[in-house]
Design a protein around this motif. Sequence first.
Motif, mmCIF file in Angstrom:
data_model
loop_
_atom_site.group_PDB
_atom_site.id
_atom_site.type_symbol
_atom_site.label_atom_id
_atom_site.label_comp_id
_atom_site.label_asym_id
_atom_site.label_seq_id
_atom_site.Cartn_x
_atom_site.Cartn_y
_atom_site.Cartn_z
ATOM 1 N N THR A 205 0.832 -1.206 0.000
ATOM 2 C CA THR A 205 0.000 0.000 0.000
ATOM 3 C C THR A 205 0.866 1.255 0.000
ATOM 4 O O THR A 205 0.655 2.174 -0.800
ATOM 5 N N VAL A 206 1.857 1.304 0.890
ATOM 6 C CA VAL A 206 2.717 2.484 1.025
ATOM 7 C C VAL A 206 3.538 2.723 -0.243
ATOM 8 O O VAL A 206 3.742 3.872 -0.665
ATOM 9 N N LEU A 207 3.992 1.643 -0.881
ATOM 10 C CA LEU A 207 4.810 1.766 -2.101
ATOM 11 C C LEU A 207 3.961 1.950 -3.355
ATOM 12 O O LEU A 207 4.497 2.075 -4.453
ATOM 13 N N LYS A 208 2.616 1.928 -3.170
ATOM 14 C CA LYS A 208 1.694 2.014 -4.323
ATOM 15 C C LYS A 208 2.040 0.937 -5.356
ATOM 16 O O LYS A 208 2.186 1.203 -6.556
ATOM 17 N N ALA A 209 2.168 -0.279 -4.862
ATOM 18 C CA ALA A 209 2.586 -1.403 -5.704
ATOM 19 C C ALA A 209 1.537 -1.739 -6.748
ATOM 20 O O ALA A 209 0.336 -1.568 -6.528
ATOM 21 N N GLU A 210 1.998 -2.230 -7.873
ATOM 22 C CA GLU A 210 1.098 -2.725 -8.919
ATOM 23 C C GLU A 210 0.444 -4.027 -8.467
ATOM 24 O O GLU A 210 -0.749 -4.230 -8.655
ATOM 25 N N LYS A 211 1.255 -4.904 -7.869
ATOM 26 C CA LYS A 211 0.757 -6.199 -7.423
ATOM 27 C C LYS A 211 1.312 -6.550 -6.049
ATOM 28 O O LYS A 211 2.447 -6.187 -5.707
ATOM 29 N N LEU A 212 0.499 -7.273 -5.297
ATOM 30 C CA LEU A 212 0.939 -7.954 -4.081
ATOM 31 C C LEU A 212 0.736 -9.438 -4.337
ATOM 32 O O LEU A 212 -0.376 -9.868 -4.660
ATOM 33 N N VAL A 213 1.804 -10.215 -4.233
ATOM 34 C CA VAL A 213 1.749 -11.655 -4.491
ATOM 35 C C VAL A 213 2.129 -12.391 -3.211
ATOM 36 O O VAL A 213 3.204 -12.166 -2.656
ATOM 37 N N LEU A 214 1.229 -13.243 -2.729
ATOM 38 C CA LEU A 214 1.460 -14.010 -1.508
ATOM 39 C C LEU A 214 1.640 -15.484 -1.861
ATOM 40 O O LEU A 214 0.717 -16.124 -2.366
ATOM 41 N N HIS A 269 -2.762 -11.284 -5.290
ATOM 42 C CA HIS A 269 -2.857 -12.690 -5.696
ATOM 43 C C HIS A 269 -2.321 -13.589 -4.594
ATOM 44 O O HIS A 269 -1.223 -13.368 -4.082
ATOM 45 N N ILE A 270 -3.100 -14.591 -4.225
ATOM 46 C CA ILE A 270 -2.652 -15.639 -3.302
ATOM 47 C C ILE A 270 -2.421 -16.877 -4.143
ATOM 48 O O ILE A 270 -3.361 -17.432 -4.724
ATOM 49 N N MET A 279 5.122 -17.740 -9.511
ATOM 50 C CA MET A 279 5.086 -16.275 -9.488
ATOM 51 C C MET A 279 5.279 -15.692 -10.887
ATOM 52 O O MET A 279 4.578 -14.768 -11.304
ATOM 53 N N LEU A 280 6.224 -16.265 -11.623
ATOM 54 C CA LEU A 280 6.479 -15.796 -12.987
ATOM 55 C C LEU A 280 5.269 -16.068 -13.879
ATOM 56 O O LEU A 280 4.867 -15.226 -14.688
ATOM 57 N N LEU A 281 4.666 -17.230 -13.718
ATOM 58 C CA LEU A 281 3.478 -17.591 -14.492
ATOM 59 C C LEU A 281 2.320 -16.645 -14.176
ATOM 60 O O LEU A 281 1.553 -16.269 -15.067
ATOM 61 N N GLU A 282 2.190 -16.256 -12.930
ATOM 62 C CA GLU A 282 1.114 -15.341 -12.525
ATOM 63 C C GLU A 282 1.300 -13.956 -13.132
ATOM 64 O O GLU A 282 0.358 -13.330 -13.619
ATOM 65 N N ILE A 283 2.536 -13.468 -13.128
ATOM 66 C CA ILE A 283 2.797 -12.088 -13.549
ATOM 67 C C ILE A 283 2.949 -11.947 -15.061
ATOM 68 O O ILE A 283 2.504 -10.960 -15.644
ATOM 69 N N LEU A 284 3.521 -12.947 -15.721
ATOM 70 C CA LEU A 284 3.879 -12.783 -17.138
ATOM 71 C C LEU A 284 3.038 -13.618 -18.107
ATOM 72 O O LEU A 284 3.377 -13.695 -19.288
ATOM 73 N N THR A 285 1.958 -14.242 -17.630
ATOM 74 C CA THR A 285 1.091 -14.993 -18.541
ATOM 75 C C THR A 285 -0.377 -14.697 -18.222
ATOM 76 O O THR A 285 -0.692 -14.096 -17.188
ATOM 77 N N GLU A 286 -1.258 -15.160 -19.120
ATOM 78 C CA GLU A 286 -2.692 -14.988 -18.896
ATOM 79 C C GLU A 286 -3.224 -15.977 -17.861
ATOM 80 O O GLU A 286 -4.274 -15.753 -17.262
ATOM 81 N N GLN A 287 -2.530 -17.077 -17.675
ATOM 82 C CA GLN A 287 -2.988 -18.135 -16.792
ATOM 83 C C GLN A 287 -3.039 -17.654 -15.340
ATOM 84 O O GLN A 287 -2.074 -17.084 -14.834
ATOM 85 N N ALA A 288 -4.178 -17.836 -14.665
ATOM 86 C CA ALA A 288 -4.310 -17.476 -13.255
ATOM 87 C C ALA A 288 -3.842 -18.640 -12.389
ATOM 88 O O ALA A 288 -4.240 -19.774 -12.611
ATOM 89 N N TYR A 289 -3.009 -18.362 -11.413
ATOM 90 C CA TYR A 289 -2.491 -19.391 -10.513
ATOM 91 C C TYR A 289 -2.865 -19.034 -9.079
ATOM 92 O O TYR A 289 -2.067 -18.487 -8.340
ATOM 93 N N GLY A 290 -4.106 -19.305 -8.696
ATOM 94 C CA GLY A 290 -4.502 -19.026 -7.321
ATOM 95 C C GLY A 290 -5.748 -18.170 -7.265
ATOM 96 O O GLY A 290 -6.628 -18.237 -8.122
ATOM 97 N N THR A 291 -5.814 -17.325 -6.215
ATOM 98 C CA THR A 291 -6.986 -16.493 -5.951
ATOM 99 C C THR A 291 -6.623 -15.020 -6.094
ATOM 100 O O THR A 291 -5.619 -14.584 -5.520
ATOM 101 N N MET A 292 -7.427 -14.297 -6.845
ATOM 102 C CA MET A 292 -7.237 -12.847 -6.941
ATOM 103 C C MET A 292 -8.255 -12.159 -6.041
ATOM 104 O O MET A 292 -9.438 -12.507 -6.041
ATOM 105 N N ILE A 293 -7.785 -11.176 -5.259
ATOM 106 C CA ILE A 293 -8.663 -10.428 -4.351
ATOM 107 C C ILE A 293 -9.038 -9.099 -5.001
ATOM 108 O O ILE A 293 -8.179 -8.323 -5.425
#
Length: 296
Positions: A205-214, A269-270, A279-293
């Motif tokens: 939040t403080v860094l105004k991040a594009e994504k948070l990946v857990l 993304h969890i 993590m790479l698949l989540e960020i650099l492809t269309e494929q969703a790997y997990g849950t998006m909030i």
Amino acid sequence: MSDLSSITPRDKAEILAQALPYIRKFHGKTMVIKYGGNAMTDPGLQADFAEDVVLLKLVGMNPVVVHGGGPQIEQALKRLGKKGEFIQGMRVTDAETMEVVEWVLAGEVQQDIVGLINQAGGKAVGLTGRDGGMIRARKLKMVDNQDPSKEHDVGQVGDIIAIEPAVVKALQDDQFIPVISPIGFGEENESYNINADVVAGKLATVLKAEKLVLLTNTPGVLDKNGQLLTELSAAEIDGLFADGTLSGGMLPKISGALEAARNGVNSVHIIDGRVPHSMLLEILTEQAYGTMIRSK
């Protein structure tokens, strides 16, 4: 490194081309990554993670790693004859446990991660919340989930007052990859153990991040039948808390993720850290790997 000899040159080129729009879209953006679970303890997954972080940096993104270390803390406590205790997903942290938490997280665990990223060709720097006065905290007041009039004493567990990100930004500007241990400090210079998911969420939040990946040890958020929930809104999450679907260690994870989504982080993304390069698949492809909030 994986053996890719069976993939044709044309297929390799196609894979790289598909990543290009995402590299362009996220160039210069901050990605806060909470690193934990099996991805931290399996040697193959550790190497995959380090390579992924370095690749994100090399293509122009700004990864910031926040790490946990629950299993390592548990092992260290066991060697001292102490048994870990948890209340509502939070580790009860007395003074002796706090000492163990500090030397395990800021020592052994952090330096392992820094070494792996450097070995993979990156330039990682380890930090705790004390460095640059980054994470100011106070004692967490934990209200009982069932009885709001009851409060649990969980010792030196911290509630974040503020995050000062100047040291993180300075490192990013110099092409370093910050690796952060979730330890804060109080008004009397006392140390606080802070849940890594909570730190990652606030920092994003403080860094105004594009994504948070857990990164977790599950495919994502599961319903009561064990089915993956690929997308969740704030209202749906409130319902999952109310009916008991979400409990234990998932409570701080989801709470931190939801707060980040509500406060300007574009996507949270969890994902399953047991999947190589998830993590790479989540960020650099269309494929969703997990849950998006989603925030709404």
